[in-house]
Design an enzyme around this catalytic site. Structure first.
Site, mmCIF file in Angstrom:
data_model
loop_
_atom_site.group_PDB
_atom_site.id
_atom_site.type_symbol
_atom_site.label_atom_id
_atom_site.label_comp_id
_atom_site.label_asym_id
_atom_site.label_seq_id
_atom_site.Cartn_x
_atom_site.Cartn_y
_atom_site.Cartn_z
ATOM 1 N N GLU A 37 0.860 -1.180 0.000
ATOM 2 C CA GLU A 37 0.000 0.000 0.000
ATOM 3 C C GLU A 37 0.899 1.233 0.000
ATOM 4 O OE1 GLU A 37 -3.633 2.078 2.576
ATOM 5 O OE2 GLU A 37 -2.714 0.202 3.256
ATOM 6 N N ARG A 262 4.843 -12.655 9.850
ATOM 7 C CA ARG A 262 5.572 -11.436 9.498
ATOM 8 C C ARG A 262 6.861 -11.362 10.305
ATOM 9 N NH1 ARG A 262 1.675 -6.689 11.031
ATOM 10 N NH2 ARG A 262 3.372 -5.493 10.109
ATOM 11 N N LYS A 272 3.875 0.781 10.387
ATOM 12 C CA LYS A 272 4.021 1.997 9.575
ATOM 13 C C LYS A 272 3.381 3.192 10.268
ATOM 14 C CE LYS A 272 2.736 0.465 5.388
ATOM 15 N NZ LYS A 272 2.495 0.507 3.923
#
Length: 700
Positions: A37, A262, A272
């Site tokens: 994204e 992850r 983020k």
């Protein structure tokens, strides 16, 4: 790290793909994608996904797409698109002509939504976001149906078209899938497919005012592109039934979603959202600050793509979350730079060294190896003169046991040059040594003595009149806490920011050859670590170098060992007075050591504060958990609350600690030592250190 397993970690995803190829599930094809994204810069966690997706494709003779999930224009920016493409290419991967965007498919996704409405599988809901959450229910209670759930297909089509044409304000209506409000999986309780958002999109402008949610766009974009294996992180495992439901209801190509854990890295934050906070609040200088785990930050710090790819290969992929020690990442960059980085000499905290018997005005050009690990790298010339700089830490006036560097009367080797012996010092008014005077043995040129005598230390140096001045930035871990996700109630992750994550040194002295080093050039500063030329701030007039990673330091290991045993200073040596002292009042012979028996009973050590908190029920006490290099933390209660009402601000500070006091049982627990502080009238402050002293270092 003492040892590292060089065997690549197991990869269960490869086993799945192999099985699918054997059964010809997708006609023998393998097609993956990396779908970031564009709402921030990529970080080391994304590198794991990049290496996985772009690595699997060629291994199975397949393809990998780069697709931007640009479905939320309020958070996205073209700047992020450019940075992502730069990072993927820097890591060594190429998507060829397969650069796609979710926005490429907005019309097709809209038509998919219409298809579901006509089938009675989607409806327009007038509930607010808060009401939708309320109606959804809980893990133990089923949800409730919206009063708008049973609108006819015709009414829903008309309302959705009006949403599309911009008639309704943001948040007033959404399009929801019609699945099962009693499903045990909350993701299946009529999830939102589209929301109204009157925002300018970086690619489509104002063409659209409704945007698909990720859960709706994800699988359909995969299907449109012919993706066979949609590889996601573990948090999407609960979303997989929804991914499958949309594809099955639409009757289109059905990729296989596979989830993996992850990357969590110690002393690092990967969110983020949290990284954006650091940037926006000015805690760091930007997304490419070398303390950031972003790929641009790691690149600016001096990390190589080869080291990051090697790191990702070693950690492998798994189905369970875990945290990887940042030491493994540091190992990988050391291993890579050890083979490629040229060796140079640099003095970060300069101490002037004068060779009294070396001819004034004489300059020699000495041969120095560029890289002992790579003989083909050859040699370079380094100037040698009467006045040099050495590191402050390489000289001690009263050395402790096992300190083998320069001290009164001791002889050491200067790298590539001569043996020198300390014969005197110059001190300033405060008693600090500002110059060390030595004599040299001309017969030891190149570093060996014809008579076979040995020295126990080799020091790096630079020629004072030939060296260049530079700024050096010493970077360390961003966070002082290994697991920043383990936040206490009401705690902000920024409370764990390492106050020593950056130390800026001015007036460092470097070999003259480094004057022409270009941005991003990497070097090993002998005995100090790996460094690179800063790509943003360094200029020909103001050279700036960033520390990538430290070297292993044997002396630090010795000091940590000494923390567990009594330390005695070496016997003092009588150093003859210098004839030059008769001409200079500020140059004094080094005096004999003065012994203070009572003071020597105190074992003073450097302690780093790892945890700090107020003591409930005590007006003056603060509880400190201190690291003194023992492999455990010591608990200490200190009466410093008046000076430090927010003791968490002490975390990361280096303090002076009395390590050999008998533990004292207090009302609130056992106190295992004492910190030192200065006090005056209505004033109190803990004694702290600057610099990069290690826990357990001797205080003398």
């Amino acid at each position: 790290m003492s040892s590292v397993d060089f065997t690549p970690a197991p990869n269960f995803i490869k086993a799945i793909i192999t099985e699918d190829l054997q059964t010809s599930k997708y006609g023998g094809r393998v097609h993956t994608r990396f779908p970031p994204e564009p709402n921030g810069y990529l970080h080391i966690g994304h590198a794991k996904s990049i290496c996985l997706n772009f690595g699997l494709a060629p291994e199975f003779k397949g393809l990998c797409n780069l697709r931007f999930d640009d479905t939320n224009p309020s958070k996205e920016d073209i700047e992020y698109v450019g940075s992502i493409k730069t990072d993927v290419r820097w890591l060594g991967f190429d998507w060829e002509d397969r650069e796609y965007y979710a926005s490429d498919y907005f019309q097709q996704l809209y038509e998919f939504a219409l298809r579901l409405i006509r089938k009675g599988k989607a409806y327009v809901d007038d509930l607010s976001a808060e009401q939708i959450r309320e109606f959804r229910g809980t893990l133990t209670e089923p949800g409730r149906e919206s009063p708008f759930r049973n609108r006819s297909a015709e009414e829903n089509l008309a309302l959705f078209e009006r949403m599309r044409s911009g008639e309704f304000p943001d948040g007033s209506r959404v399009l929801r899938a019609k699945i099962d409000m009693a499903s045990p999986n909350l993701n299946m309780r009529d999830p939102v497919m589209y929301r109204i958002l009157h925002a300018e999109h970086h690619r489509t402008g104002s063409t659209w005012c409704i945007y698909p949610m990720y859960d709706f766009a994800h699988g359909q974009c995969d299907s449109i592109e012919g993706i066979t294996h949609s590889i996601c992180t573990l948090e999407f495992e609960d979303h997989r039934p929804l991914y499958d439901w949309f594809l099955d209801e639409l009757g289109i190509g059905h990729p296989r979603q596979i989830e993996f854990a992850r990357l969590n890295l110690s002393h690092t934050v990967m969110s983020k959202r949290k990284l954006l906070q650091l940037v926006q609040q000015g805690v760091v200088s930007g997304w490419d600050d070398p303390r950031m785990p972003t790929l641009s930050g790691l690149r600016r710090r001096g990390y190589t793509p080869e080291a990051i790819r090697g790191f990702c290969e070693r950690i492998g992929v798994a189905k369970r979350d875990s945290t990887v020690d940042v030491a493994l990442l540091e190992y990988c960059i050391r291993e890579d730079l050890n083979k490629r980085a040229p060796r140079v000499m640099a003095v970060l905290r300069p101490l002037r060294l004068i060779i009294d018997n070396y001819p004034e005005g004489r300059v020699e050009e000495l041969d120095a190896l560029n890289n002992p690990e790579e003989p083909s790298a050859g040699t370079r010339k380094v100037p040698f003169s009467r006045e040099l700089y050495i590191e402050e830490d390489d000289f001690m006036e009263t050395p402790p046991k096992k300190f083998y560097r320069l001290s009164p009367g001791r002889e050491v080797r200067l790298r590539y040059a001569y043996f020198v012996k300390c014969v005197g010092v110059v001190k300033d008014q405060s008693g600090k040594v500002t110059e060390v005077h030595c004599t040299y043995d001309p017969q030891t040129r190149g570093g060996d003595a014809p008579d076979g005598r040995k020295v126990r230390a080799t020091l790096h140096w630079v020629s004072a009149p030939h060296s260049i001045v530079a700024e050096v930035r010493l970077y360390d871990h961003l966070l002082s806490k290994a697991d920043p996700t383990d936040e206490g109630e009401g705690q902000d992750f920024k409370a764990f920011l390492n106050p020593l994550s950056l130390e800026v040194l001015k007036g460092c002295r470097l070999e003259p050859g480094l004057k022409e080093a270009g941005p991003g050039s990497r070097f090993q500063f002998e005995r100090l670590g790996y460094f690179c030329v800063d790509s943003r701030d360094s200029t020909s007039e103001h050279r700036v170098f960033n520390r990538t990673v430290t070297l292993k330091d044997e002396w630090t290991k010795i000091q940590k060992t000494q923390a567990k045993e009594p330390v005695q200073a070496e016997p003092s040596r009588t150093v003859p007075a210098l004839s030059i002292a008769e001409k200079r009042e500020d140059l004094m012979p080094i005096a004999q050591e003065i012994t203070i028996d009572d003071f020597s009973k105190l074992d003073l050590r450097v302690a780093i504060v790892r945890e700090a908190s107020l003591v409930a029920g005590a007006d003056k006490l603060v509880k400190l958990m201190l690291d003194i290099g023992e492999g455990r933390l010591r608990q200490v209660f200190a009466g410093i609350r008046s000076a430090y009402p927010q003791p968490e601000k002490l975390v990361g500070k280096r303090m002076m600690f009395v390590a050999n006091l008998k533990p004292r049982q207090m009302k609130f627990g056992l106190s295992e030592g004492m910190i030192l502080a200065g006090s005056g009238k209505n004033r109190l402050a803990v004694a702290t250190f600057d610099g990069d002293l290690e826990p357990g270092d001797k205080v003398s």
